[in-house]
Design a protein around this motif. Sequence first.
Motif, PDB file in Angstrom:
ATOM      1  N   ARG A  49       9.869  33.205  36.216  1.00 30.40           N
ATOM      2  CA  ARG A  49       9.712  33.037  37.667  1.00 30.40           C
ATOM      3  C   ARG A  49      10.805  32.656  38.600  1.00 30.40           C
ATOM      4  NH1 ARG A  49       7.375  28.028  36.306  1.00 30.40           N
ATOM      5  NH2 ARG A  49       5.634  29.230  35.858  1.00 30.40           N
ATOM      6  N   ARG A  50      12.035  32.107  37.773  1.00 32.73           N
ATOM      7  CA  ARG A  50      13.391  31.980  38.332  1.00 32.73           C
ATOM      8  C   ARG A  50      13.811  33.314  38.640  1.00 32.73           C
ATOM      9  NH1 ARG A  50      16.047  29.398  41.895  1.00 32.73           N
ATOM     10  NH2 ARG A  50      18.408  29.227  41.443  1.00 32.73           N
ATOM     11  N   ILE A  51      13.770  34.377  37.999  1.00 36.90           N
ATOM     12  CA  ILE A  51      14.308  35.623  38.286  1.00 36.90           C
ATOM     13  C   ILE A  51      13.622  36.244  39.532  1.00 36.90           C
ATOM     14  CG2 ILE A  51      14.521  37.863  37.471  1.00 36.90           C
ATOM     15  CD1 ILE A  51      15.113  36.767  34.799  1.00 36.90           C
ATOM     16  N   VAL A  52      12.043  36.034  39.709  1.00 35.40           N
ATOM     17  CA  VAL A  52      11.437  36.553  40.611  1.00 35.40           C
ATOM     18  C   VAL A  52      11.820  35.939  41.946  1.00 35.40           C
ATOM     19  CG1 VAL A  52       8.981  36.414  41.511  1.00 35.40           C
ATOM     20  CG2 VAL A  52       9.463  37.099  39.177  1.00 35.40           C
ATOM     21  N   GLN A  53      11.942  34.488  41.888  1.00 33.23           N
ATOM     22  CA  GLN A  53      12.362  33.817  43.017  1.00 33.23           C
ATOM     23  C   GLN A  53      13.893  34.268  43.523  1.00 33.23           C
ATOM     24  OE1 GLN A  53      12.162  29.579  41.565  1.00 33.23           O
ATOM     25  NE2 GLN A  53      10.154  29.419  41.863  1.00 33.23           N
ATOM     26  N   LYS A  54      14.636  34.379  42.459  1.00 28.66           N
ATOM     27  CA  LYS A  54      16.073  34.900  43.050  1.00 28.66           C
ATOM     28  C   LYS A  54      15.783  36.125  43.881  1.00 28.66           C
ATOM     29  CE  LYS A  54      19.854  33.934  40.977  1.00 28.66           C
ATOM     30  NZ  LYS A  54      21.056  33.705  39.834  1.00 28.66           N
TER      31      LYS A  54
END
Length: 286
Positions: A100-105
Amino acid sequence: MTGPRAGLRRLLSEPLTHFVILGAILFACGQIYAARTNVFRIEITPAHVAQLSHKYALQFGGPPDPRTLDRLVRDDVHDEILFRQGMALKLDQDDEIVRRRIVQKEQFLLQNLSAPAEPTDAQLTAYYAAHRDLYAAPPRVTFSHIYFAVGPGGDAAAEARAKAVLAKLSTGTTRGPELGDAFPDLYDFSAFEPEQVERLFGHTQLSQAVYSAPVGRWSGPFRSAYGWHLIHVDARAAGGQAPLSEIADRVRSDYLQAASDRANAQAFDKIARRFTVVRQDVGTRP
């Protein structure tokens, strides 16, 4: 021609020599690449140290002293070691939080590829005309109510109590919560929109009656999700179209957001074209 130069030229003309030289070059390139991509090799460049110093200055209002900067570098190396070790152990795989964090970035990067240009007056007018429903002001109503809870006697008894109170209300009375039962929320509502009324009373007789009942006198009783009510509508304003001149800033913000969304979608589509999605339930889709 004989001698060392002739021997060297013959050596250089040999295919085996070419193969050895090419192999040496490839080996050297491989060593350089391995050194630069080695997960266990961490290079602290002056540019990276400057970045750490800059981030510190932004947070604390001034550059770090040498001792603090050295601690920042050591902390950064500590975190980098843990990060790389985790990547080497593939701890990032099947982790929803990391995903999720990579998607957000990545979404953040896409949003910052290009800012939309400021709209012209003509573009704002066209956008407003194409989305008039977004800028229609809803009707609003200001009213008071008297509440009657459904007790042991059921609906009929509560409705009968409400009718009896209605018959006794004088013309000049605009509010009288004490004439009914205690209500868990407000008794007076100012400039409420339909959505606000329904959020409180549900999609019921009451939520519809406040927009149709006579203004300036008591009426009812009307059923809600709570029980029965008498209502006094003090004022009601019909909905209408807000002119562009009054909401130009809002329309501009919506226009820029829509333009940004389109640009982000196009950037994503460009990335998505590099991938092939295989769904075993429906086959392969490009």
